[in-house]
Motif scaffolding. Structure first.
Motif, PDB file in Angstrom:
ATOM      1  N   MET A 127       0.962  -1.166  -0.053  1.00 25.56           N
ATOM      2  CA  MET A 127      -0.039   0.199   0.005  1.00 25.56           C
ATOM      3  C   MET A 127       1.095   1.284   0.104  1.00 25.56           C
ATOM      4  N   GLY A 128       0.534   2.157  -1.009  1.00 30.27           N
ATOM      5  CA  GLY A 128       1.237   3.298  -0.877  1.00 30.27           C
ATOM      6  C   GLY A 128       2.587   3.544  -1.703  1.00 30.27           C
ATOM      7  N   LYS A 129       3.252   2.144  -2.143  1.00 28.90           N
ATOM      8  CA  LYS A 129       4.134   1.948  -3.172  1.00 28.90           C
ATOM      9  C   LYS A 129       3.835   1.814  -4.630  1.00 28.90           C
ATOM     10  N   ARG A 130       4.129   2.888  -5.410  1.00 27.95           N
ATOM     11  CA  ARG A 130       3.761   3.060  -6.673  1.00 27.95           C
ATOM     12  C   ARG A 130       4.445   1.802  -7.498  1.00 27.95           C
ATOM     13  N   ILE A 131       3.883   1.538  -8.526  1.00 29.62           N
ATOM     14  CA  ILE A 131       4.350   0.398  -9.738  1.00 29.62           C
ATOM     15  C   ILE A 131       4.261   0.947 -11.051  1.00 29.62           C
ATOM     16  N   LEU A 132       5.189   0.731 -11.890  1.00 25.48           N
ATOM     17  CA  LEU A 132       4.976   1.008 -13.125  1.00 25.48           C
ATOM     18  C   LEU A 132       4.890  -0.239 -14.038  1.00 25.48           C
ATOM     19  N   ILE A 133       3.692  -0.367 -14.759  1.00 25.14           N
ATOM     20  CA  ILE A 133       3.217  -1.494 -15.458  1.00 25.14           C
ATOM     21  C   ILE A 133       3.603  -1.132 -17.028  1.00 25.14           C
ATOM     22  N   ALA A 134       4.456  -1.798 -17.718  1.00 33.64           N
ATOM     23  CA  ALA A 134       4.867  -1.435 -19.219  1.00 33.64           C
ATOM     24  C   ALA A 134       4.314  -2.793 -19.903  1.00 33.64           C
ATOM     25  N   ILE A 135       3.556  -2.508 -20.751  1.00 34.98           N
ATOM     26  CA  ILE A 135       3.151  -3.835 -21.674  1.00 34.98           C
ATOM     27  C   ILE A 135       3.325  -3.338 -23.209  1.00 34.98           C
ATOM     28  N   ALA A 136       4.181  -4.227 -23.738  1.00 33.08           N
ATOM     29  CA  ALA A 136       4.623  -4.223 -25.270  1.00 33.08           C
ATOM     30  C   ALA A 136       3.360  -4.769 -26.073  1.00 33.08           C
ATOM     31  N   TYR A 137       2.841  -4.221 -26.877  1.00 31.52           N
ATOM     32  CA  TYR A 137       1.673  -4.830 -27.761  1.00 31.52           C
ATOM     33  C   TYR A 137       1.819  -4.484 -28.994  1.00 31.52           C
ATOM     34  N   SER A 138       1.076  -5.243 -29.962  1.00 26.27           N
ATOM     35  CA  SER A 138       0.698  -4.778 -31.436  1.00 26.27           C
ATOM     36  C   SER A 138      -0.809  -5.048 -31.505  1.00 26.27           C
ATOM     37  N   VAL A 139      -1.249  -4.437 -32.758  1.00 26.51           N
ATOM     38  CA  VAL A 139      -2.571  -4.693 -33.304  1.00 26.51           C
ATOM     39  C   VAL A 139      -2.681  -4.505 -34.549  1.00 26.51           C
ATOM     40  N   GLU A 140      -3.505  -5.557 -35.253  1.00 31.70           N
ATOM     41  CA  GLU A 140      -3.523  -5.586 -36.687  1.00 31.70           C
ATOM     42  C   GLU A 140      -5.314  -5.542 -37.097  1.00 31.70           C
ATOM     43  N   LYS A 141      -5.459  -4.772 -37.930  1.00 39.65           N
ATOM     44  CA  LYS A 141      -6.634  -4.585 -38.289  1.00 39.65           C
ATOM     45  C   LYS A 141      -7.818  -4.584 -37.040  1.00 39.65           C
ATOM     46  N   PRO A 142      -7.646  -3.471 -36.338  1.00 40.13           N
ATOM     47  CA  PRO A 142      -8.705  -3.505 -35.185  1.00 40.13           C
ATOM     48  C   PRO A 142     -10.168  -3.515 -35.467  1.00 40.13           C
ATOM     49  N   GLN A 143     -11.043  -4.250 -34.550  1.00 39.77           N
ATOM     50  CA  GLN A 143     -12.263  -4.134 -34.938  1.00 39.77           C
ATOM     51  C   GLN A 143     -12.952  -2.967 -34.518  1.00 39.77           C
TER      52      GLN A 143
END
Length: 866
Positions: free
Chosen positions: A106-122
């Motif tokens: 509690m109170g300790k920040r976290i940094l989430i980094a998500i590498a992703y890609s998208v092709e022909k999104p709906q």
């Protein structure tokens, strides 16, 4: 559906809002507070794809959380890191579950980094570019997050209760520009590409994060030294200024009304192609459909754009500065944005115009309530949140804000709204917060209003009768709430309503003597001692309450009200009641009003009512209206002439089609009217052929702004339901390559024209609609569903079911399921029934002629006696 999930079961025959599969929806438990979202993206526009990183800074609010669940639909997740340490994750195509190697503190920040890609999104992000059918289409990329579509273009906690700052850095090919929320903090050249870096430093929800990319012309304006910009396709700069040029004045107006200066560093409006809404109020960067851009001629009688611009601007306060905590409270923001259209109309035009605007909003809600479903404005039972963005939320919401204003009075209402905004700026709100702000600012408790209009469905339906006792000098007014059955009181409304008694004065406005009464039973009679008999009676003076009203007054009082009531809405109600009475006296009174009423909207409504009377004499009153200076009136007159269906009305509308009109809309309506009247057989077989020929010439020659006129010609052809030639033309214009607005009109027309066609032609229509149903563009899908819903063949059911099952859009799915019920109802109509309908139309015409002759004879007889 379990019983506990249903509501409003006993609602007097109204259809339920909750369809099978509806369930209660709540915001999920929060693992912590999202503080910042950073999207770093690289677009590959030709391949309709992109890749990048979504970084989320999260402040946990409890210890020991060992997994995080994010919304992420049809994304390709490459890797997940938390504080630069790679994490294990599970992904099922809808949710990304991150297994935290270190549980949260509690109170300790976290940094989430998500590498992703998208092709022909709906959904969520849309790539617009030329193709073989539309080689001149512009290259654009734009996003649409509301309601829960941000999850289709970046991983997120996708519900409105999470507010954070945001940042977008995006690489795009030159010469395209990228526009996003907040301020442009950096640009960098990168060979053939350019990097745009935008930062939004005030908190807002995921669904308001946006990106728009295109080769736009930029028109610069300002308000109090803040940049105000309009982005449009190059060559449409004049249209941009015409359509959006009032924005700085609107910003000043709303800042003053809401008691809070425009809260963001800039305001941009970006007009994009193929947009699936009218507009979207992304924080500081509204996206609008490019169909809202007006040319000079369209601006004559199109205020829809002005309303759209002020609506989306109002959201910068109600929706963006104050964010709804859950979709069930969407009316709080949408109702005020819609009511801001009313407020701006009052400011820019007149109180009378604003009153009429409210009447149109009322009717819009009423049609949904009567024809579609009735629901409480606040409900968390639905299948998809998008279902809540309906007329209960927008138009009824606007009416509720107006009733608050009427109840509190001008000064206290705005004090309450300013308190609401100031107390909740940059926070989330629910309906109860609005009630609390009103009580805090004014001491007034409006729970009685919310209980009747917000937390339950419906509205009062009033029937009002009047009589005068000359000896006692007593006016008797009987008010019946007809929404309530005689043996129960459950749905009775309890309201304080002003009743006015009007006295006409030669050359001066009428004087009203007003009494306020409590209407709280199914039927009540009120007695009023008056010094003299009133000329007319005005129920709900100023018409502030959301209601329907049927006036059961004698003809002299209705005529006096139509001529003299100072409130235009009351004059409109009188016109409706007179038309129901029918006869020559009512016709003459309405014709006089069409000619002399000072307010164009009353003349519009009177034209509609003249057509209801079904007398040939109504034509004489109407046809003069074709010369009215106001295009709205001319349009209404043409629509009314289409209802009269005589040789004279045919000739009148044919002349409008041939000669044209200053207004696109008048021309379009004349085309519709031409087809509607030509469809009636006057023992003149050539009339239909001539009408088709004339409409074909319109299609060949009158391309123009948003294809309004040619779309009118298509609608006119659809009225000729037994004509194969009309069908052939409509089918031709439903093909790819036809300008989109015209093509959509043709697709919608196929259902209407189908009901008189032979089985072979009905089969052709079904085949075309089945083919069109495979396209995934929102407006094409809605047009196909509209068409199928009008058909009278079981074969439409299969196409509708298939479309409902396959679409990714909740609006299309719901509409398709509703139209299934329409088709099932329509299937009983076979050839014999169609023939009966045609014969009935003919009998109506003959009956109209006989009644007209009888009225004339009676009038002559009365004149001879006198």
């Amino acid at each position: 559906m379990p019983q506990s999930y249903s509501f409003d079961q006993d609602n007097n025959g109204h259809k339920s809002f909750a369809l099978p599969g509806a369930r209660p929806h709540y915001n999920p438990d929060r693992p912590g507070q999202v503080e910042h979202i950073f999207l770093d993206l690289h677009l590959d526009i030709p391949n309709q794809s992109y890749e990048g990183t979504c970084s989320i800074r999260l402040l946990p609010i409890r210890n020991g959380i060992d997994r995080l669940i994010l919304d992420a639909v049809n994304l390709h997740i490459k890797s997940v890191q938390v504080d630069e340490v790679t994490q294990n994750f599970d992904y099922d195509g809808e949710q990304l579950v991150i297994q935290l190697s270190q549980p949260t503190e509690m109170g300790k920040r976290i940094l989430i980094a998500i590498a992703y890609s998208v092709e022909k999104p709906q959904r969520g992000i849309y790539f617009i570019q030329p193709d073989t059918h539309y080689p001149n289409k512009t290259v654009q990329v734009w996003t649409q997050g509301e309601d829960e579509d941000s999850r289709y273009w970046f991983p997120c906690f996708d519900y409105p209760g999470q507010l954070s700052t945001s940042e977008i850095r995006v690489l795009v090919p030159k010469p395209l520009v990228a526009i996003s929320n907040g301020e442009l903090i950096d640009t960098q050249e990168d060979g053939e590409d350019k990097i745009y870096h935008w930062s939004q430093q005030q908190v807002h929800p995921n669904y308001l994060i946006t990106l728009a990319v295109g080769d736009f012309a930029e028109i610069r304006d300002e308000w109090r030294a803040k940049p105000v910009t309009y982005y449009v396709e190059k060559g449409r700069e004049a249209d941009a200024k015409r359509s959006m040029g009032k924005t700085p004045r609107m910003m000043e107006f709303l800042s003053e009304k809401y008691g809070y200066p425009y809260p963001f560093p800039k305001y941009a409006q970006v007009c994009v192609d193929d947009f699936i809404f009218g507009g979207m109020e992304n924080t500081s960067t509204t996206l609008l459909t490019d169909r809202c851009l007006l040319d000079k001629r369209a601006a004559l009688d199109n205020r829809n754009t002005e309303s759209l611009v002020v609506h989306e601007l109002a959201h910068q306060w109600f929706g963006d500065l104050l964010v709804i905590k859950h979709w069930s409270h969407a009316w709080v923001k949408e109702g005020m944005a819609s009511y801001s259209e009313v407020m701006w109309t009052e400011q820019e035009y007149s109180p009378e115009e604003a009153a009429y605007y409210r009447l149109l909003e009322t009717r819009s809600y009423l049609s949904e309530d009567s024809d579609r479903y009735r629901r409480p404005m606040v409900t968390h039972v639905y299948r998809e949140a998008i279902e809540l963005l309906d007329r209960h939320t927008y138009e009824k919401g606007s009416c509720v804000y107006h009733m608050m204003r009427a109840e509190l009075g001008e000064e206290l209402f705005w004090l309450a709204m300013q308190t609401f905004v100031q107390d909740n700026a940059h926070k989330t709100v629910e309906t109860i917060d609005l009630l609390r702000a009103i009580e805090k600012a004014t001491g007034r408790n409006l729970t009685f209003l919310f209980d009747q209009y917000v937390y339950r469905g419906g509205h009062p339906d009033f029937q009002v009768a009047y009589s005068w006792d000359g000896e006692a000098k007593l006016a008797k007014v009987t008010v019946t709430q007809t929404q309530v059955s005689a043996d129960q009181q459950k749905d009775v409304f309890d309201l304080r309503i002003p009743i006015g008694f009007g006295y006409s004065q030669s050359g001066e406005p009428a004087k009203l003597q007003t009494f306020t009464v409590r209407v709280h039973e199914r039927e009540q009679s009120f007695y009023f001692p008056l010094t003299q008999k009133p000329d007319f009676i005005s129920f709900d003076v100023d018409n502030h309450w959301l209601k329907t009203v049927s006036l059961e007054y004698p003809i002299p009082e209705l005529k006096a009200q139509l001529a003299s009531d100072p409130d235009p809405i009351s004059r409109i109600y009188a016109a409706t009641a007179l038309a129901k009475k029918g006869g020559l006296e009512a016709t003459k009174a309405l014709a006089a009003s069409l000619k002399h009423d000072p307010f164009w909207a009353v003349r519009v409504e009177v034209a509609k009512q003249l057509a209801e009377i079904k007398l040939d004499q109504a034509f004489d009153g109407l046809v003069e209206g074709l010369a009215d200076k106001n295009p709205y009136v001319r349009r209404a007159v043409v629509q009314a002439l289409a209802e009269i269906k005589t040789r004279a009305s045919y000739k009148a509308v044919k002349n409008v089609v041939k000669d044209g009109d200053d207004s696109y809309y008048v021309e379009a309506e004349a085309c519709v009217a031409l087809g509607a009247i030509a469809a009636i057989n006057f023992d003149d077989k050539s009339r239909e052929e001539k009408a088709i020929k004339l409409l074909q010439s319109v299609l060949s020659e009158r391309t123009g702004w948003n294809e309004v006129v040619r779309s009118g010609a298509i609608k006119g052809l659809a009225e000729l339901k037994t004509s194969e030639a009309a069908l052939d033309l409509i089918l031709e214009y439903s093909k790819l390559g036809v300008p989109q607005p015209l093509r959509l009109s043709a697709i919608r027309a196929l259902g209407k024209v189908s009901v008189g066609q032979n089985p072979v032609n009905v089969e052709r229509i079904i085949e075309r609609l089945a083919e069109l149903a495979k396209e995934n563009f929102f407006f094409t899908s809605m047009a196909v569903v509209t068409s199928l819903g009008e058909m009278e063949t079981a074969k439409a059911i299969g196409v509708l079911r298939s479309l409902a099952d396959q679409t990714t859009d909740g609006r299309v799915r719901r509409f398709a399921e509703e139209q299934l019920a329409h088709v099932q109802k329509n299937i009983g109509a076979d050839n014999a029934l169609r023939q009966l309908r045609e014969e009935l139309d003919q009998l109506k015409q003959q009956n109209q002629q006989l009644k007209s002759r009888l009225e004339t004879l009676e009038a002559k007889s009365q004149a001879a006696k006198s």
